[in-house]
Design a protein around this motif. Structure first.
Motif, mmCIF file in Angstrom:
data_model
loop_
_atom_site.group_PDB
_atom_site.id
_atom_site.type_symbol
_atom_site.label_atom_id
_atom_site.label_comp_id
_atom_site.label_asym_id
_atom_site.label_seq_id
_atom_site.Cartn_x
_atom_site.Cartn_y
_atom_site.Cartn_z
ATOM 1 N N SER A 71 0.428 90.189 -25.833
ATOM 2 C CA SER A 71 1.012 90.282 -27.173
ATOM 3 C C SER A 71 2.185 91.236 -27.105
ATOM 4 N N CYS A 72 2.931 91.326 -28.201
ATOM 5 C CA CYS A 72 3.971 92.354 -28.272
ATOM 6 C C CYS A 72 4.158 92.788 -29.723
ATOM 7 N N ASN A 116 -4.158 80.439 -33.395
ATOM 8 C CA ASN A 116 -2.769 80.408 -32.897
ATOM 9 C C ASN A 116 -1.899 79.548 -33.812
ATOM 10 N N GLU A 127 3.561 90.538 -33.477
ATOM 11 C CA GLU A 127 2.394 90.648 -34.381
ATOM 12 C C GLU A 127 1.940 92.097 -34.567
ATOM 13 N N GLN A 150 4.352 89.180 -23.513
ATOM 14 C CA GLN A 150 3.927 87.774 -23.607
ATOM 15 C C GLN A 150 3.718 87.117 -22.234
ATOM 16 N N PRO A 203 -0.521 96.222 -26.064
ATOM 17 C CA PRO A 203 0.032 94.899 -25.780
ATOM 18 C C PRO A 203 0.713 94.956 -24.417
ATOM 19 N N THR A 221 -4.169 86.101 -28.348
ATOM 20 C CA THR A 221 -3.306 86.942 -29.183
ATOM 21 C C THR A 221 -4.096 88.054 -29.873
ATOM 22 N N ALA A 222 -3.353 89.048 -30.365
ATOM 23 C CA ALA A 222 -3.971 90.119 -31.153
ATOM 24 C C ALA A 222 -4.569 89.539 -32.435
ATOM 25 N N TRP A 228 -1.897 79.352 -25.854
ATOM 26 C CA TRP A 228 -0.823 80.355 -25.885
ATOM 27 C C TRP A 228 0.138 80.276 -24.704
#
Length: 473
Positions: free
Chosen positions: A222-223, A391, A227, A247, A244, A142-143, A366
Motif C-alpha cells: 500500500s502507500c 478492491n 489510501e 505498491q 506501507p 490493501t490496507a 491487486w
C-alpha cells in the motif's frame, strides 16, 4: 547499499499462491538490492516456478525448499493453489500447516533478524517470539481490506460480539468516515466456507487475526498517497506500527526466455495493427476461473462491444480440474481479426505497456490492478472471490474502476452489461473520468523512486528494532 555491520538477515514465508509469492519476491528483491540477505521459504516446485532472479541478486537471496506433507486429497506435485480446483484449497492449507516443524527448525538454525509471514501461517508469530526473532505480518492485500476485516479480537471471535456474515455487507463500526467499501451478498456467499472454517480446520479470518495479533509490526502492499484513511484505521485497531511498503510494481525482467520473446513477437504484431487505446485486455489472474455461464456472458459481451480485445483465458485450474470451460460455439470465428483468445502464458506487462491497449477487464486482484495503473489503463471490474470485492469498491469509490452490473444475490450478469461497461469506460464521454483518473494514477503506481523510499523507511525501522541490532548497540 547497507554497511556490512548494518546488514539484516530477513526470512520471508508467503502462502502458496502465486498472487502471494510474487509480491513477497518483489519485496525480497528490493531488500536485497539494498544489500540485505534474504531467505525465501517455500516448497520445491513453487520455488522452481518463480521468475528467475537478476544476476546481481543471486548471491543475496537464498531459496529454502521445504517439502509439503502429501495428503490424499491433493494430487502429487500440487504445491500451489494454481494446481488445483478451488474446492481442494482447504486441503492445501492443511498440508501447508504441516510446514510448522521444518519452518521452526530453519528459523532456529539460521536465526534471521526478522521473519515476514503471510496470513496463512498464523503460527509463525509465537515461534519467532520464542526464538527471539522479530515478526512482521506482511499482507499482499490493501490496507482497506485489512482495515475492513477488523481487530484481531473480532477476527478470532474472542471479543464481545462475534462477527456475522451480514456484518460484511456494510462498512464496519471501527471505520470513522463515510464509505461504500463492503462486500456484496454474492461475494460473501462465495467465501462462506473460508470465513467460517473449512476442511483445513482453521478459518481464514482466524488466520488473519492470529497472524496480526502475534506480529511485532504490520506491513502491507500500500502507500499513503493512495489510501491514507485506511492505514490510519489499521494503526488504531491494531495498536502497533503499520508500514506501507509501496505498491511493488514488478521490476522489469533482466532476461527474457526464448518462449517469452517468441510469444511477445506475435502478440506485438497483432497489437501494432490496432488503433491507439482501442484494445480491451481481458485477464482474471492465475486463480479466478469463471463458471461456464459467466464465461459465455463475458464472451458475448466482448462480441457485442465490437471493440478489439486480447483475452488471456484459463479454461481449468490445474490437472485435477475436470470442469473445463468452453467458449460459445462459433465465437472465435465470429470475432476473428478483431479479437485474440490466448490460452497459454502471456507477457502481461508488455501487453499493458502497448499504446493500443485502452483498458483492462479484470477480477480486481491487486497485482493486475497495480500493473494496469502503472501504464494508466482504466479498469472494468468483475469480481470472483476473496479480497476482490473490497478492491473493486475502493477502485469504484476513487473512480479508477467501473464494476459490471450484476444481480446482488447470485452475482449473475449479462453479455449486454459487459458490452455496455466496456464501451462506457473505453469510448464514451461519461467514461472519461475513469480514463483520466487511471492516467493520474500512472505517476503514483509506476514511480520507482517513491517505491524505494517506502522500503528505505521500513528498513530504517527494521534495523533500529531488530534483535541483532539491539544486541549490537
Amino acid at each position: 547499499m547497507a554497511d556490512k555491520d548494518d546488514k539484516l538477515h530477513i526470512a520471508m514465508f508467503p502462502w502458496v499462491a502465486f498472487g502471494h509469492m510474487i509480491p513477497f519476491l518483489e519485496l525480497a528483491k528490493l531488500f536485497a538490492h539494498k544489500g540485505h540477505r534474504i531467505s525465501f521459504i517455500s516448497t520445491p516446485r513453487n520455488i522452481d516456478r518463480l521468475p528467475k532472479l537478476p544476476p546481481n541478486l543471486i548471491s543475496t537471496i537464498d531459496f529454502i525448499k521445504l517439502p509439503l506433507t502429501l495428503l490424499e486429497d491433493i494430487p502429487e506435485n500440487a504445491e500451489a493453489t494454481i494446481d488445483i480446483p478451488e474446492s481442494k484449497v482447504p486441503f492445501l492449507k492443511k498440508a501447508y500447516d504441516s510446514l510448522q516443524h521444518p519452518v521452526t527448525q530453519f528459523l532456529q538454525v539460521s536465526k534471521p533478524d526478522w521473519v515476514f509471514y503471510d496470513f496463512a501461517p498464523y503460527w509463525v508469530g509465537p515461534i519467532a517470539t520464542e526464538l527471539g526473532i522479530k515478526a512482521a505480518f506482511f499482507s499482499i492485500m490493501t490496507a482497506a481490506l485489512l482495515a475492513f476485516l477488523g481487530p484481531s479480537s473480532v477476527l478470532m471471535n474472542d471479543g464481545d460480539e462475534p462477527r456475522k456474515l451480514e456484518d460484511l455487507l456494510v462498512p464496519p463500526k471501527w471505520v470513522p468516515f463515510p464509505t461504500t467499501v463492503s462486500f456484496k451478498y454474492h461475494e460473501v456467499m462465495k467465501m462462506v466456507a473460508n470465513l467460517q472454517g473449512d476442511d483445513s480446520g482453521v478459518s481464514d479470518l482466524y488466520r488473519f487475526g492470529a497472524g496480526l495479533r502475534n506480529s511485532d509490526i504490520v506491513t502491507m502492499r500500500s502507500c499513503l498517497e493512495f489510501e491514507p484513511e485506511w492505514l490510519r484505521v489499521l494503526e488504531n485497531i491494531h495498536n502497533k506500527p503499520v508500514f506501507p511498503v509501496g505498491q511493488l510494481p514488478p521490476l522489469p525482467s533482466d532476461a527474457n526466455s526464448e518462449e517469452e520473446d517468441n510469444s511477445w513477437r506475435s502478440i506485438k504484431e497483432w497489437l501494432e495493427k490496432q488503433g491507439k487505446g482501442s484494445v480491451i485486455y481481458v485477464a482474471f489472474g492465475s486463480e479466478a476461473k469463471p463458471s461456464q455461464d459467466e464465461l459465455t456472458e463475458i464472451a458475448l459481451g466482448l462480441e457485442r462491444s465490437e471493440l478489439p480485445f486480447f483475452w488471456v483465458l484459463r479454461t481449468r485450474r490445474g490437472s485435477a480440474d475436470t470442469e473445463e470451460v468452453e467458449l460459445p460455439q462459433g465465437f472465435e470465428k465470429r470475432t476473428r481479426g478483431r479479437g485474440v483468445v490466448y490460452t497459454s502464458w502471456a507477457p502481461q506487462m508488455k501487453i499493458l505497456s502497448h499504446d493500443s491497449v485502452g483498458g483492462v477487464l479484470s477480477h480486481s486482484g491487486w497485482s493486475t490492478v497495480v500493473e494496469a495503473l502503472m501504464f494508466g489503463r482504466p479498469l472494468v471490474l468483475l469480481t470472483f472471490f476473496a479480497d476482490q470485492g473490497i478492491n473493486a469498491r475502493v477502485l469504484e469509490e476513487k473512480k479508477i474502476g467501473y464494476s459490471i452490473t450484476r444481480d446482488e444475490n447470485d452475482g449473475s450478469f449479462s453479455g449486454g452489461c459487459v458490452a455496455e461497461s466496456l464501451k462506457m469506460v473505453l469510448v464514451k464521454q461519461e467514461g472519461k473520468i475513469y480514463r483520466d483518473k487511471a492516467v493520474e494514477m500512472k505517476g503514483l503506481f509506476g514511480d520507482r523512486d517513491r517505491q524505494s523510499r517506502y522500503v528505505d523507511n521500513l528498513l530504517d525501522y527494521l534495523k533500529a528494532n531488530g534483535p541483532a541490532m539491539r544486541a549490537k548497540h
